[in-house]
Every structure is written in C-alpha cells, then in structure tokens.
Design an enzyme around this catalytic site. Structure first.
Site, PDB file in Angstrom:
ATOM      1  N   GLU A  82      -6.113  -8.579  -7.997  1.00 17.99           N
ATOM      2  CA  GLU A  82      -6.654  -7.912  -9.176  1.00 17.99           C
ATOM      3  C   GLU A  82      -5.579  -7.081  -9.869  1.00 17.99           C
ATOM      4  O   GLU A  82      -4.652  -6.585  -9.238  1.00 17.99           O
ATOM      5  CB  GLU A  82      -7.825  -7.014  -8.762  1.00 17.99           C
ATOM      6  CG  GLU A  82      -9.007  -7.845  -8.299  1.00 17.99           C
ATOM      7  CD  GLU A  82     -10.195  -7.024  -7.828  1.00 17.99           C
ATOM      8  OE1 GLU A  82     -11.321  -7.489  -8.007  1.00 17.99           O
ATOM      9  OE2 GLU A  82     -10.004  -5.929  -7.274  1.00 17.99           O
ATOM     10  N   CYS A 140      -3.282  -6.230   2.469  1.00 19.79           N
ATOM     11  CA  CYS A 140      -2.254  -5.268   2.845  1.00 19.79           C
ATOM     12  C   CYS A 140      -2.143  -5.272   4.364  1.00 19.79           C
ATOM     13  O   CYS A 140      -3.146  -5.398   5.053  1.00 19.79           O
ATOM     14  CB  CYS A 140      -2.640  -3.868   2.346  1.00 19.79           C
ATOM     15  SG  CYS A 140      -1.338  -2.641   2.514  1.00 19.79           S
ATOM     16  N   CYS A 148      -2.099  -1.455 -13.980  1.00 13.86           N
ATOM     17  CA  CYS A 148      -1.937  -1.284 -12.542  1.00 13.86           C
ATOM     18  C   CYS A 148      -1.873  -2.678 -11.916  1.00 13.86           C
ATOM     19  O   CYS A 148      -2.818  -3.457 -12.045  1.00 13.86           O
ATOM     20  CB  CYS A 148      -3.142  -0.498 -12.014  1.00 13.86           C
ATOM     21  SG  CYS A 148      -3.162  -0.335 -10.232  1.00 13.86           S
ATOM     22  N   CYS A 195      -8.904   3.458  -8.305  1.00 17.07           N
ATOM     23  CA  CYS A 195      -7.893   3.429  -7.241  1.00 17.07           C
ATOM     24  C   CYS A 195      -8.512   3.121  -5.897  1.00 17.07           C
ATOM     25  O   CYS A 195      -9.462   3.787  -5.488  1.00 17.07           O
ATOM     26  CB  CYS A 195      -7.301   4.810  -7.037  1.00 17.07           C
ATOM     27  SG  CYS A 195      -6.274   5.359  -8.299  1.00 17.07           S
ATOM     28  N   CYS A 250      -4.873   1.944   5.815  1.00 18.41           N
ATOM     29  CA  CYS A 250      -5.283   3.302   5.459  1.00 18.41           C
ATOM     30  C   CYS A 250      -6.811   3.324   5.461  1.00 18.41           C
ATOM     31  O   CYS A 250      -7.446   2.460   4.849  1.00 18.41           O
ATOM     32  CB  CYS A 250      -4.718   3.696   4.104  1.00 18.41           C
ATOM     33  SG  CYS A 250      -2.918   3.531   4.069  1.00 18.41           S
ATOM     34  N   CYS A 296      -9.058   3.223   2.189  1.00 19.05           N
ATOM     35  CA  CYS A 296      -8.698   2.273   1.133  1.00 19.05           C
ATOM     36  C   CYS A 296      -9.398   0.932   1.335  1.00 19.05           C
ATOM     37  O   CYS A 296      -9.336   0.356   2.419  1.00 19.05           O
ATOM     38  CB  CYS A 296      -7.183   2.090   1.129  1.00 19.05           C
ATOM     39  SG  CYS A 296      -6.618   0.782   0.031  1.00 19.05           S
TER      40      CYS A 296
HETATM   41  N1  SAH Z   1       0.014   0.653  -1.174  1.00 17.82           N
HETATM   42  C1  SAH Z   1       0.466   1.615  -2.089  1.00 17.82           C
HETATM   43  C2  SAH Z   1      -0.054   1.421  -3.490  1.00 17.82           C
HETATM   44  C3  SAH Z   1      -1.497   1.045  -3.685  1.00 17.82           C
HETATM   45  S1  SAH Z   1      -2.751   2.237  -3.530  1.00 17.82           S
HETATM   46  C4  SAH Z   1       0.160   2.989  -1.605  1.00 17.82           C
HETATM   47  O1  SAH Z   1      -0.594   3.126  -0.647  1.00 17.82           O
HETATM   48  O2  SAH Z   1       0.706   3.933  -2.156  1.00 17.82           O
HETATM   49  C5  SAH Z   1      -2.646   3.354  -4.939  1.00 17.82           C
HETATM   50  C6  SAH Z   1      -3.170   4.763  -4.607  1.00 17.82           C
HETATM   51  O3  SAH Z   1      -4.601   4.784  -4.455  1.00 17.82           O
HETATM   52  C7  SAH Z   1      -2.594   5.278  -3.305  1.00 17.82           C
HETATM   53  O4  SAH Z   1      -2.220   6.624  -3.419  1.00 17.82           O
HETATM   54  C8  SAH Z   1      -3.776   5.138  -2.379  1.00 17.82           C
HETATM   55  O5  SAH Z   1      -3.642   5.963  -1.267  1.00 17.82           O
HETATM   56  C9  SAH Z   1      -4.921   5.516  -3.279  1.00 17.82           C
HETATM   57  N2  SAH Z   1      -6.232   5.093  -2.779  1.00 17.82           N
HETATM   58  C10 SAH Z   1      -6.524   4.083  -1.935  1.00 17.82           C
HETATM   59  N3  SAH Z   1      -7.857   4.012  -1.712  1.00 17.82           N
HETATM   60  C11 SAH Z   1      -8.419   4.991  -2.432  1.00 17.82           C
HETATM   61  C12 SAH Z   1      -9.774   5.394  -2.652  1.00 17.82           C
HETATM   62  N4  SAH Z   1     -10.786   4.769  -2.082  1.00 17.82           N
HETATM   63  N5  SAH Z   1      -9.999   6.436  -3.479  1.00 17.82           N
HETATM   64  C13 SAH Z   1      -8.972   7.054  -4.084  1.00 17.82           C
HETATM   65  N6  SAH Z   1      -7.674   6.715  -3.939  1.00 17.82           N
HETATM   66  C14 SAH Z   1      -7.396   5.688  -3.118  1.00 17.82           C
HETATM   67 FE1  SF4 Z   2      -2.270  -0.645   1.749  1.00 21.42          FE
HETATM   68 FE2  SF4 Z   2      -4.352   0.667   0.687  1.00 21.42          FE
HETATM   69 FE3  SF4 Z   2      -2.745   1.900   2.433  1.00 21.42          FE
HETATM   70 FE4  SF4 Z   2      -1.841   1.342  -0.036  1.00 21.42          FE
HETATM   71  S1  SF4 Z   2      -3.521   2.745   0.480  1.00 21.42           S
HETATM   72  S2  SF4 Z   2      -0.764   1.015   1.924  1.00 21.42           S
HETATM   73  S3  SF4 Z   2      -2.905  -0.627  -0.414  1.00 21.42           S
HETATM   74  S4  SF4 Z   2      -4.051   0.119   2.878  1.00 21.42           S
END
Ligand code: SAH
Ligand code: SF4
Length: 393
Positions: A117, A137, A130, A370, A141, A144
């Site tokens: 996406e 991934c 974006c 995000c 996390c 996420c």
């Molecule tokens: N993998 C990279 C970039 C993608 S995520 C990273 O982790 O930085 C982009 C941002 O969205 C990151 O700061 C991530 O931690 C945040 N993010 C992920 N899941 C989220 C959620 N459910 N609500 C708010 N921010 C989130």
């Molecule tokens: Fe991967 Fe989501 Fe963690 Fe970014 S925030 S490194 S996309 S698992």
C-alpha cells in the site's frame, strides 16, 4: 540435498542470463549507470550511451511517458529496438480508496501477486506520499499492524519508484507539453513510512531514492524525503552518506525494558547504542533535525515521567518529537492515550525546547493511518495469540 551440499560448479546453461529469456528488462528503477550498461548491452554504441540515457531518462521521469513510440527525439528504429528489449512497467493499482479528509490509499499489486500500500496525504502547504519498502516486515513491533504480517519480500527499486510515479499519474501531476511548468507540487514530499523497514532493504531504497531525487526527472530534493527506521543502527550512517535524506526514528519508549517490548529490534541495538548513532548522523543541524516518532499508548509509555526522561535522553541532538496517537487495528493489544495525556506529554517536551507536534491521524476511515497498513489478502498472517505473546502480554 541441503543448500550447503549443492555442487559448486554450475552448468553454464543454468546460469541466469542478464536478459531474462523471452522477458524484457524493466527500465523503471535502474540507476543512470545501470541504464547506460543496459543500453550498451542492447547494442547502443558506447559513445552515444550517455546521450541516450539522458534522453530516455527525461521521457521516463520528467514527462512520465510509458511508451517508447512517444520518445520522439529518438530515431524510429532505435525506438523499435528499445520496445523489443525493454519494458516500462509499474505496479498495478488494484484499488484506490479516498478518505473523507482527502487522503488516498492505493493498493498495489507487484510481481508474484503480492500487494503493498501507498498513501497520499494532501495538506495545505504540501502533499506527502507515504511509500512502502517491503511486503510485510521482518520486525514485530507489537503496536504495528504491518508487524503482524510476515516478511514476504523486499521491493525492487522499480517497485519503490513506481509508487511515486503511480501517485503522480493518479493526481495528474506530469507536466504537459507546451504548457507552463506547474510550480506547485502535489507530491511535494515522500516519506518511507509505509510497510516494511527501509534499512533492511537498503540498496534498493537507496537506488530508488537516487532516481526520485535526480534533477532531470522527478527531481525531489533530498530534504523532502524522510526515511523512518525502527533503529537499524549499522545502516544509519550509510543513510546519510549514500542517500542524504532526512531521518525519522521510531523511538516510542524511554527505557530499554519498555522499548524491548514495543520495538523488539531494541534487544539488538538498545537505546544508548541508537542514540550514539544518531548523535553522529552527518549534517545534523537545526534545519536538518532528526524526527523522533513516539506512538502514544495508554498506560504504557505516556506518563509525564516518560516525557521528562525522553527530553534527557535526547539532549544534544537537534530533534523534533512527533507524537503519534496510536491508530487502532483489529486485534491490537493497545489503546490510544487520552487527549489530555498526549497534550500534557507534548507540553513537557515543548517547554524543554523541542517542537512536539501531535500527528493528526489521517485517513482513519480507510485504514490508511500510520501503522494500519497491511494487505488484507496476504495469507501469511500471525494469529492474535501470537501477536500478544510477542508483545509479552
Ligand atoms: N518500519 C519503519 C517505517 C514504517 S512505520 C519504522 O518502523 O520506522 C511508520 C511509523 O508509524 C513508525 O514510527 C511506526 O512505529 C509508526 N506506527 C506503527 N504502527 C502504528 C500504529 N498502530 N499507530 C501509530 N503509529 C504506528
Ligand atoms: Fe516493521 Fe511496523 Fe516495526 Fe516499522 S513499526 S519496523 S513496519 S513492524
């Protein structure tokens, strides 16, 4: 036979040829050097190669042309040769959803039938695209949605550049012949904050950004590109040297104990190691600050004490702290912090001298905010129980 026992000598016929049999080489995503080499291999005389690269580059990335026949400053038979040897292929837009707030989410299909996406966020003074760097991934996390999807594969440079090109197609942003240059850009900024960890696909992301930044094509300034990483420390300095874009770091916690749970890569490179790498990020200045992303999770990382600890930790680093209210997704093991809590947290950081914008969730009604991205059709999913176990809940 296991891989390690595979014979070392290979039958010549099984060595993959540069030009796939019957298939054509996609020009999208090749760097200038790679394009030059490909043209020479296809028979372009070396002396002409530089000029041809320049011409083709402009057609592809300045004008957004997808058909060799339209490259009218090239001889007809040369165009025919190009069409026979090469292709100009972008990911396919499977669906587009437009949010009430104007945010557009594109679901794209790439080779192998996988889906990623990309999200376009229009704002008054800019338009941010974006983009994704991986399908799924490898990291997990716990807050996420993408992290609940296993890594399927890295995107190629063409698939990464392709996301920018498709958004420009959809927004009608390519210049038109004989009409004055449009000075206001619709895609004025690119953030690598979609699906995947860009620094685990470093080379492809770098090559793609070289294409996007090239002054004779899409021509986005390096300062309008922000790469977000969860903290892949060894690649951080390389990002400055080889891409030169701005950096955002998914910080999200102020103690190793909590960060280990939220951003498990912290077990490999902890807060101190990460901060040391950030202190050394070249070009750091007040105009090129590092963005610390901090997701606000109720009762987990959102106390005043956390805010004070955060300020202490980042002392000396030109930084801004982007507070992201948690965006929920089905089965998520967290809740968004209350608004007053977020404001109180922001206030402490602001009073310590840092910008502390609270990111307005965009496109929530279409699951485009995000961390909500995940291809619904991808079969390799983790179960809810697995998500909670990995989050240590
Ligand atoms: N993998 C990279 C970039 C993608 S995520 C990273 O982790 O930085 C982009 C941002 O969205 C990151 O700061 C991530 O931690 C945040 N993010 C992920 N899941 C989220 C959620 N459910 N609500 C708010 N921010 C989130
Ligand atoms: Fe991967 Fe989501 Fe963690 Fe970014 S925030 S490194 S996309 S698992």
């Amino acid at each position: 036979m296991t891989q390690s026992q595979a014979p070392i000598t290979q039958d010549v016929h099984t060595i993959p040829r540069k030009l796939p049999e019957g298939g054509k080489v996609n020009l999208i995503g090749l760097t200038r050097d790679q394009l030059r080499a490909a043209l020479i291999e296809a028979g372009t005389p070396e002396k002409q190669a530089k000029m041809r690269v320049g011409q083709i580059w402009q057609w592809l990335y300045y004008w957004g042309v997808r058909d060799f026949a339209a490259m009218t400053n090239l001889a007809k038979d040369y165009r025919a040769m190009l069409a026979e040897t090469f292709e100009i292929t972008l990911p396919e837009i499977v669906s587009k959803q437009v949010s009430e707030d104007g945010t557009r989410k594109y679901l794209l299909k790439i080779a192998g039938g996988h889906e990623v996406e990309a999200v376009y966020i229009p704002e008054e003074s800019r338009g941010t695209l974006c983009i994704s760097s991986q399908v799924g991934c490898t990291l997990t996390c716990s807050f996420c949605h993408t992290g609940t999807q296993k890594l399927v594969r890295n995107l190629t440079p063409g698939e990464i550049v392709g996301q920018v090109m498709l958004a420009r197609d959809d927004l009608g942003e390519w210049p038109e012949k004989n009409s004055p240059k449009n000075e206001t850009r619709l895609v004025s900024n690119v953030v690598l904050m979609g699906m995947g960890e860009p620094l685990y696909n470093f080379e492809n992301v770098r090559d793609a950004m070289q294409v996007v930044m090239d002054g004779e094509g899409i021509s986005l300034s390096r300062r309008r590109i922000t790469l977000s990483t969860s903290g892949v420390v060894p690649e951080i300095a390389k990002t400055a040297e080889e891409i030169g874009c701005l950096l955002a770091v998914s910080f999200h916690a102020t103690t190793d104990e909590v960060r280990d749970k939220l951003v498990p890569i912290n077990k490999r490179w902890n807060i101190e190691t990460l901060l040391n790498a950030l202190r050394e990020y070249p070009r750091l200045s007040n105009s090129e600050r590092i963005t610390f992303e901090y997701v606000m999770l109720k009762g987990v990382n959102d106390s005043d004490e956390d805010a004070r600890r955060l300020v202490k930790l980042i002392r000396g680093i030109p930084a801004k702290i982007n507070l992201i209210p948690f965006n929920e997704w089905p089965g998520a093991p967290y809740e968004r912090s209350d608004w007053e809590r977020i404001e109180s947290f922001a206030d402490i950081i602001y009073k310590a001298g840092y910008a502390s914008p609270i990111r307005t969730p965009r496109g929530e009604d279409i699951m485009a905010a995000c961390g909500q991205l995940k291809s619904a059709t991808e079969r390799a999913r983790k179960s809810r129980a697995q998500i909670q176990a990995e989050a240590g809940l």
